[in-house]
Each structure stands twice: as C-alpha cells, then as structure tokens.
Design an enzyme around this catalytic site. Structure first.
Site, PDB file in Angstrom:
ATOM      1  CG  HIS A 196      -0.617  -0.313   2.328  1.00  0.00           C
ATOM      2  ND1 HIS A 196      -0.578  -1.674   3.101  1.00  0.00           N
ATOM      3  CD2 HIS A 196      -0.056   0.329   3.426  1.00  0.00           C
ATOM      4  CE1 HIS A 196      -0.030  -1.621   4.367  1.00  0.00           C
ATOM      5  NE2 HIS A 196       0.369  -0.650   4.504  1.00  0.00           N
ATOM      6  CG  HIS A 231       4.071   5.971   4.899  1.00  0.00           C
ATOM      7  ND1 HIS A 231       4.314   6.344   6.221  1.00  0.00           N
ATOM      8  CD2 HIS A 231       3.085   6.551   4.369  1.00  0.00           C
ATOM      9  CE1 HIS A 231       3.094   6.880   6.627  1.00  0.00           C
ATOM     10  NE2 HIS A 231       2.403   6.749   5.473  1.00  0.00           N
ATOM     11  CG  HIS A 245      -0.085   8.660   1.497  1.00  0.00           C
ATOM     12  ND1 HIS A 245      -0.901   7.480   1.965  1.00  0.00           N
ATOM     13  CD2 HIS A 245       0.433   8.755   2.561  1.00  0.00           C
ATOM     14  CE1 HIS A 245      -0.626   7.105   2.986  1.00  0.00           C
ATOM     15  NE2 HIS A 245       0.231   7.855   3.606  1.00  0.00           N
ATOM     16  CD  GLU A 300      -3.285   9.534   3.060  1.00  0.00           C
ATOM     17  OE1 GLU A 300      -2.674   9.382   3.896  1.00  0.00           O
ATOM     18  OE2 GLU A 300      -4.010   8.675   2.751  1.00  0.00           O
ATOM     19  CG  HIS A 336       2.269  10.988   5.843  1.00  0.00           C
ATOM     20  ND1 HIS A 336       1.377   9.931   5.448  1.00  0.00           N
ATOM     21  CD2 HIS A 336       1.904  12.252   5.650  1.00  0.00           C
ATOM     22  CE1 HIS A 336       0.002  10.744   5.313  1.00  0.00           C
ATOM     23  NE2 HIS A 336       0.533  12.193   5.163  1.00  0.00           N
ATOM     24  CB  THR A 357      -4.567   8.154   6.375  1.00  0.00           C
ATOM     25  OG1 THR A 357      -3.077   7.777   5.755  1.00  0.00           O
ATOM     26  CG2 THR A 357      -4.173   9.546   6.896  1.00  0.00           C
TER      27      THR A 357
HETATM   28  S1  B30 Z   1      -0.173   7.559   8.289  1.00  0.00           S
HETATM   29  O1  B30 Z   1       0.816   8.156   8.341  1.00  0.00           O
HETATM   30  O2  B30 Z   1      -1.394   7.836   8.930  1.00  0.00           O
HETATM   31  N1  B30 Z   1      -0.620   7.326   6.811  1.00  0.00           N
HETATM   32  C1  B30 Z   1       0.724   3.341  10.009  1.00  0.00           C
HETATM   33  C2  B30 Z   1       1.538   4.562  10.437  1.00  0.00           C
HETATM   34  C3  B30 Z   1       1.058   5.769   9.855  1.00  0.00           C
HETATM   35  C4  B30 Z   1       0.243   5.653   9.283  1.00  0.00           C
HETATM   36  C5  B30 Z   1      -0.732   4.672   8.495  1.00  0.00           C
HETATM   37  C6  B30 Z   1      -0.228   3.648   9.167  1.00  0.00           C
HETATM   38  C7  B30 Z   1       1.186   2.108  10.681  1.00  0.00           C
HETATM   39  O3  B30 Z   1       2.088   2.243  11.467  1.00  0.00           O
HETATM   40  N2  B30 Z   1       0.162   1.126  10.338  1.00  0.00           N
HETATM   41  C8  B30 Z   1       0.258  -0.192  11.107  1.00  0.00           C
HETATM   42  C9  B30 Z   1       1.273  -0.967  10.901  1.00  0.00           C
HETATM   43  N3  B30 Z   1       1.326  -1.132   9.367  1.00  0.00           N
HETATM   44  C10 B30 Z   1       2.594  -1.566   8.733  1.00  0.00           C
HETATM   45  C11 B30 Z   1       3.170  -0.648   8.105  1.00  0.00           C
HETATM   46  O4  B30 Z   1       4.249  -0.394   8.554  1.00  0.00           O
HETATM   47  O5  B30 Z   1       2.756  -0.142   7.024  1.00  0.00           O
HETATM   48  C12 B30 Z   1       0.324  -2.654   9.109  1.00  0.00           C
HETATM   49  C13 B30 Z   1      -0.862  -2.056   8.347  1.00  0.00           C
HETATM   50  O6  B30 Z   1      -0.897  -1.593   7.427  1.00  0.00           O
HETATM   51  O7  B30 Z   1      -1.558  -2.626   8.877  1.00  0.00           O
HETATM   52 CU1  B30 Z   1       0.579  -0.448   6.586  1.00  0.00          CU
HETATM   53 ZN    ZN Z   2       0.819   8.026   5.412  1.00  0.00          ZN
END
Ligand code: B30
Ligand code: ZN
Length: 258
Positions: free
Chosen positions: A64, A95, A97, A107, A120, A202
C-alpha cells in the site's frame, strides 16, 4: 491485520475497522482562514538525529506504499519534541501517498486542492513501550506531513530512494539501500511554520492516535520522481494510495511558527 484493505473501497473500511468511522479521522482539508494561531509562549519544535547517517537503511513495497526505514545507534535515532508535543517522539518510518496523475495523490488538501505527492514521517512517543503500544494512546504518534508539487528541482533523498525502486516493483519486495542522513530530503522546512491537529492513521485500523504536523511550505518533486512512484505496483491493482478527506467534527487546526 491491517494489511488487507483496498483504496477503491475505502468507504467500506468501517465494516471491518470500526474506528475508521470515528470522529477524529485523517486526512482533513485545511482551510487557511479557519486555522487559528498558537497561543504565544510555546516551546519551539526541536529535533535531533536527522543529520546522522544510519548504519543500515531499507525500502519496502508493502502493497500500500513504499516505506523507508533505518537503523541508528540509539542516541542518534531521529527524534522530535516541543511545539504541540509533550515528550520525545522517535522516528519509526517514512512513507508516501500518490495518485495516477498530478491532479491527485496527497491525503491532506489545502483549500480543497490536492497535490501529487505527500510524504509522512511517522514518530512514536518514547514513553510508551513500542510503536504498537503507542498506537493505542491518543498522543502515541506524531506524523509530520509534507505536500509536494511538481517542479524542476530533484530532491536528493527521493533520488537516492528511487535508484532502487526497480527492486521493489511488486508488493512485499524489499531491498537494502546505501544509508544516507535524512537531511538529504531537505526537510528543515517546518521553520516556515506548520499546522497541527489531532487525527488518526489514514489506513486501517485508523487508530485515533496521531498528532499531525503539516508543513505549510510545499516541497518540490520532479516529474521523473513521480513516474518512479507510479511504476510501483500496489495490492488490489490500486493506482492511488490516498484516503479521501474526513470531517473535522469541530476539531481546531492551529498554526505554529517558531
Ligand atoms: S499514516 O501516516 O497515517 N498514513 C501506520 C502509520 C502511519 C500511517 C498509517 C499507518 C502504521 O504503522 N500502521 C500499522 C502498521 N502497518 C505496517 C506498516 O508499517 O505499514 C501494518 C498495516 O498496514 O496494517 Cu501498513
Ligand atoms: Zn501516510
């Protein structure tokens, strides 16, 4: 597991992940005339470690997004503090988007305008045991966001990353890259001010655990850099990996400057 979600069906995320329908969700639209100024006397936002080269660095296509992470000696791990934050927040990963063309990808939006890329930097509060534990608390994460629009100036950090994108074209591929300090991303921009609000991850499970800090200065990304992101194959044949903006529900967005 949060890994299995589809951006084409983001309106259905709450069926499996009820928090995604919560009342402090991210991203949001930023209307600059609604933004209020900080109360004076706040400590400035500070950071350390961003200029330190990690001992190892890797990028992963997790299906993703493309995620960059590094390993630093404990005392050098990039960390932020001050501004709207209480305590120390340590960097976990960076990471991005994006979308299929320059009309969308970010986003957060500003005055309902989208940008092609959003970066991000995800930090977690060090007073919690680890990042998973931090995600269970309403002040557990601090995410710095940069909106980017297409211009001619290459970004050295993005160039270093994309040089290895051919090794992570498919989901679940990962590769080590030559370590570089995060200053190569040219990130000393929060100096020009940022907006902050309380929100969420998000992506599912959408935990309402993030304090957001969004740079008001838009960064540059080149067309070649955008093309590199768009060549990465995501899960579910997704061509974009941004979530649509969510209701503010009375939250205030505050403008901070040092
Ligand atoms: S964000 O910055 O709001 N887009 C995570 C951290 C930051 C954002 C979104 C998600 C996150 O750590 N999610 C849980 C862990 N992830 C692993 C990962 O590192 O990327 C597992 C997951 O989906 O459920 Cu993605
Ligand atoms: Zn993000």
């Amino acid at each position: 597991r949060g890994q299995h979600f589809d951006y084409k069906k983001s309106d259905e995320w709450p069926n499996e992940y009820p928090i995604c329908a919560g009342d402090r969700q991210s991203p949001v639209n930023i209307e600059l005339h609604h933004v209020r100024s900080m109360e004076p006397g706040r400590p400035p936002l500070g950071r350390f470690g961003y200029d330190k080269k990690p001992t190892r660095m890797k990028i992963v296509n997790n299906g993703h997004t493309v995620q960059l992470s590094g390993e630093w000696p404990a005392k050098d791990t990039p960390t932020i503090y001050g501004g709207p934050l209480t305590g120390l927040y340590e960097l976990a990963q960076i990471h991005f988007h994006w979308g299929p063309d320059n009309t969308a990808g970010s986003e957060h939006t500003v005055a309902n305008q989208s940008f092609p890329l959003e970066m991000h930097l995800v930090h977690w509060k060090k007073s919690y045991e680890n990042i998973s534990e931090a995600m269970l608390h309403d002040d557990g994460l601090a995410v710095i966001g940069y909106l980017m629009s297409v211009d001619k100036n290459p970004n050295t950090g993005l160039e270093r990353m994309r040089a290895s994108f051919n090794k992570i074209l498919r989901p679940q591929q990962t590769t080590e890259i030559e370590p570089f300090p995060l200053t190569l991303f040219d990130l000393d921009l929060l100096k020009e001010g940022y907006v902050t609000y309380v929100g969420s991850l998000t992506t599912p499970p959408c935990n309402e655990s993030a304090i957001w800090l969004l740079s008001v200065r838009i960064k540059d990304v080149t067309m070649d850099e955008m093309d590199s992101f768009r060549k990465l194959r995501m899960e579910n044949h997704n061509e974009h990996n941004y979530r649509r903006v969510q209701p503010l529900n009375g939250r205030s967005i505050t403008y901070y400057y040092d």
